[in-house]
Scaffold this motif. Structure first.
Motif, PDB file in Angstrom:
ATOM      1  N   UNK A  58      -5.217   4.976  -7.035  1.00  0.00           N
ATOM      2  CA  UNK A  58      -3.935   5.102  -6.339  1.00  0.00           C
ATOM      3  C   UNK A  58      -4.047   6.131  -5.219  1.00  0.00           C
ATOM      4  N   UNK A  59      -4.744   7.241  -5.492  1.00  0.00           N
ATOM      5  CA  UNK A  59      -4.946   8.255  -4.452  1.00  0.00           C
ATOM      6  C   UNK A  59      -5.675   7.653  -3.263  1.00  0.00           C
ATOM      7  N   UNK A  60      -6.722   6.870  -3.515  1.00  0.00           N
ATOM      8  CA  UNK A  60      -7.468   6.241  -2.428  1.00  0.00           C
ATOM      9  C   UNK A  60      -6.570   5.313  -1.623  1.00  0.00           C
ATOM     10  N   UNK A  61      -5.745   4.531  -2.304  1.00  0.00           N
ATOM     11  CA  UNK A  61      -4.826   3.618  -1.615  1.00  0.00           C
ATOM     12  C   UNK A  61      -3.840   4.390  -0.756  1.00  0.00           C
ATOM     13  N   UNK A  62      -3.301   5.476  -1.318  1.00  0.00           N
ATOM     14  CA  UNK A  62      -2.287   6.251  -0.589  1.00  0.00           C
ATOM     15  C   UNK A  62      -2.891   6.935   0.639  1.00  0.00           C
ATOM     16  N   UNK A  63      -4.103   7.479   0.488  1.00  0.00           N
ATOM     17  CA  UNK A  63      -4.762   8.132   1.630  1.00  0.00           C
ATOM     18  C   UNK A  63      -5.034   7.116   2.735  1.00  0.00           C
ATOM     19  N   UNK A  64      -5.573   5.961   2.364  1.00  0.00           N
ATOM     20  CA  UNK A  64      -5.857   4.911   3.345  1.00  0.00           C
ATOM     21  C   UNK A  64      -4.598   4.474   4.070  1.00  0.00           C
ATOM     22  N   UNK A  65      -3.527   4.299   3.310  1.00  0.00           N
ATOM     23  CA  UNK A  65      -2.253   3.873   3.909  1.00  0.00           C
ATOM     24  C   UNK A  65      -1.697   4.937   4.835  1.00  0.00           C
ATOM     25  N   UNK A  66      -1.803   6.188   4.417  1.00  0.00           N
ATOM     26  CA  UNK A  66      -1.268   7.273   5.245  1.00  0.00           C
ATOM     27  C   UNK A  66      -2.007   7.375   6.569  1.00  0.00           C
ATOM     28  N   UNK A  67      -3.316   7.284   6.530  1.00  0.00           N
ATOM     29  CA  UNK A  67      -4.095   7.371   7.769  1.00  0.00           C
ATOM     30  C   UNK A  67      -3.857   6.155   8.657  1.00  0.00           C
ATOM     31  N   UNK A  68      -3.607   4.993   8.044  1.00  0.00           N
ATOM     32  CA  UNK A  68      -3.344   3.781   8.829  1.00  0.00           C
ATOM     33  C   UNK A  68      -2.068   3.925   9.637  1.00  0.00           C
ATOM     34  N   UNK A  69      -1.111   4.700   9.146  1.00  0.00           N
ATOM     35  CA  UNK A  69       0.137   4.915   9.894  1.00  0.00           C
ATOM     36  C   UNK A  69      -0.122   5.574  11.240  1.00  0.00           C
ATOM     37  N   UNK A 120       0.819  -1.216   0.000  1.00  0.00           N
ATOM     38  CA  UNK A 120       0.000   0.000   0.000  1.00  0.00           C
ATOM     39  C   UNK A 120       0.848   1.260   0.000  1.00  0.00           C
ATOM     40  N   UNK A 121       2.142   1.129   0.282  1.00  0.00           N
ATOM     41  CA  UNK A 121       3.032   2.283   0.255  1.00  0.00           C
ATOM     42  C   UNK A 121       3.821   2.326  -1.045  1.00  0.00           C
ATOM     43  N   UNK A 122       4.162   3.520  -1.530  1.00  0.00           N
ATOM     44  CA  UNK A 122       5.065   3.589  -2.687  1.00  0.00           C
ATOM     45  C   UNK A 122       6.409   2.973  -2.326  1.00  0.00           C
ATOM     46  N   UNK A 123       7.100   2.453  -3.315  1.00  0.00           N
ATOM     47  CA  UNK A 123       8.336   1.699  -3.071  1.00  0.00           C
ATOM     48  C   UNK A 123       9.353   2.490  -2.270  1.00  0.00           C
ATOM     49  N   UNK A 124       9.450   3.802  -2.547  1.00  0.00           N
ATOM     50  CA  UNK A 124      10.487   4.593  -1.890  1.00  0.00           C
ATOM     51  C   UNK A 124      10.242   4.766  -0.393  1.00  0.00           C
ATOM     52  N   UNK A 125       9.001   4.463   0.080  1.00  0.00           N
ATOM     53  CA  UNK A 125       8.693   4.678   1.496  1.00  0.00           C
ATOM     54  C   UNK A 125       8.555   3.383   2.279  1.00  0.00           C
ATOM     55  N   UNK A 126       8.614   2.228   1.640  1.00  0.00           N
ATOM     56  CA  UNK A 126       8.276   0.974   2.331  1.00  0.00           C
ATOM     57  C   UNK A 126       9.216   0.663   3.484  1.00  0.00           C
ATOM     58  N   UNK A 127      10.508   0.829   3.289  1.00  0.00           N
ATOM     59  CA  UNK A 127      11.460   0.548   4.372  1.00  0.00           C
ATOM     60  C   UNK A 127      11.220   1.488   5.546  1.00  0.00           C
ATOM     61  N   UNK A 128      10.991   2.752   5.237  1.00  0.00           N
ATOM     62  CA  UNK A 128      10.761   3.731   6.301  1.00  0.00           C
ATOM     63  C   UNK A 128       9.469   3.431   7.054  1.00  0.00           C
ATOM     64  N   UNK A 129       8.434   2.980   6.344  1.00  0.00           N
ATOM     65  CA  UNK A 129       7.156   2.658   6.992  1.00  0.00           C
ATOM     66  C   UNK A 129       7.325   1.533   8.004  1.00  0.00           C
ATOM     67  N   UNK A 130       8.114   0.543   7.645  1.00  0.00           N
ATOM     68  CA  UNK A 130       8.361  -0.582   8.557  1.00  0.00           C
ATOM     69  C   UNK A 130       9.107  -0.114   9.804  1.00  0.00           C
ATOM     70  N   UNK A 131      10.113   0.728   9.611  1.00  0.00           N
ATOM     71  CA  UNK A 131      10.881   1.248  10.742  1.00  0.00           C
ATOM     72  C   UNK A 131      10.013   2.149  11.618  1.00  0.00           C
ATOM     73  N   UNK A 132       9.192   2.964  10.986  1.00  0.00           N
ATOM     74  CA  UNK A 132       8.307   3.867  11.715  1.00  0.00           C
ATOM     75  C   UNK A 132       7.369   3.084  12.626  1.00  0.00           C
ATOM     76  N   UNK A 133       6.835   1.975  12.116  1.00  0.00           N
ATOM     77  CA  UNK A 133       5.891   1.161  12.892  1.00  0.00           C
ATOM     78  C   UNK A 133       6.557   0.534  14.107  1.00  0.00           C
ATOM     79  N   UNK A 134       7.890   0.363  14.061  1.00  0.00           N
ATOM     80  CA  UNK A 134       8.629  -0.263  15.159  1.00  0.00           C
ATOM     81  C   UNK A 134       9.257   0.760  16.105  1.00  0.00           C
TER      82      UNK A 134
END
Length: 270
Positions: A133-144, A82-96
């Motif tokens: 894609x916008x809907x996916x990105x918004x949903x993913x951003x709010x899920x963070x 659900x995240x763009x490729x450039x943010x996936x590693x950061x999203x995982x680290x952020x969650x931890x």
């Protein structure tokens, strides 16, 4: 477009897997939806790779279709897609993260954004993003933002340039809602929000925004992103340099108490 394809191929493959399993069981989309507690349109969107399925849908589908764990085994990758490729590693680290410290100079950080503000930001992307894609990105951003409800709560701080708080992305009503959101989050005991006033003679953040992360296992990491190109820094001398810069930024900015008062005054001007 390359950015829009990030993760889309995996989601389409996952959707085809669901469709094959459903057809093997002799079920229509409506029948599968009824078993899972979802509508036919939602099942169709998942099968076509247009919707990112929630973990509970994946778990229910795996059981209902006799997938034997095939679908649940892909659950983590579905979440990452659900995240763009450039943010996936950061999203995982952020969650931890046990600590998260952010400097923002362009837009409000995704962890603080409202639905409307996030939607406006993604709608302004050029080249433009598809509606799905916008809907996916918004949903993913709010899920963070579930990070704020995690226990034990991570320690978080945000230094926000005043220009960000005055930029009416999406219009004045959207900005008003966004400032109210910042005020609400800034009142949490584990969160501190500081504003960097435009009139400051000295500003250590002129090189741009960045994020500092400390994980549960004690790793200290820096994340930097510009024009959808990102880098996760783990080298200690680079991370230390940004930690020093962040400390100076916090000293130059208004205090947390002064900052919340500043945001309240901005709201009064709208």
């Amino acid at each position: 477009m390359a950015e829009q394809d990030d993760g889309a191929g995996f989601l389409r493959s996952f959707g085809r897997q669901v469709k094959l399993l459903r057809e093997r069981e002799g079920l229509t989309r409506a029948e599968l939806g009824a078993r899972l507690g979802y509508g036919e349109d939602q099942i169709a969107s998942v099968e076509l790779g247009r919707r990112i399925p929630r973990p509970e849908l994946i778990e229910k589908a795996d059981q209902a279709l006799g997938a034997g764990g095939v679908l649940t085994a892909m659950q983590d990758e579905v979440a990452r897609a659900r995240y763009p490729a450039f943010f996936r590693d950061a999203a995982k680290l952020e969650a931890e993260a046990v600590e998260l410290h952010v400097y923002d100079a362009l837009v409000v950080n995704g962890l603080l954004q409202t639905d409307e503000y996030a939607r406006a930001v993604f709608s302004m992307m050029r080249p433009p993003l598809d509606d799905d894609v916008i809907e996916q990105r918004v949903t993913a951003r709010l899920a963070r933002q579930s990070l704020f409800a995690r226990r034990p709560a991570p320690i978080m701080s945000f230094v926000i340039d005043e220009s960000v708080l005055r930029r009416p992305i999406g219009g004045m009503d959207v900005l008003r809602g966004q400032l109210e959101q910042i005020l609400m989050v800034g009142q949490q005991r584990n969160v501190e929000v500081q504003v960097m006033p435009l009139h400051r003679v000295q500003n250590a953040g002129l090189a741009g925004p960045f994020t500092l992360i400390e994980t549960r296992d004690g790793r200290r990491i820096a994340y930097v992103e510009v024009q959808n190109v990102s880098h996760v820094h783990t080298e200690r001398h680079l991370v230390r340099g940004l930690e020093v810069k962040y400390g100076i930024l916090r000293a130059q900015a208004l205090t947390p108490h002064e900052s919340l008062g500043f945001v309240e005054r901005l709201l009064g001007e709208l």
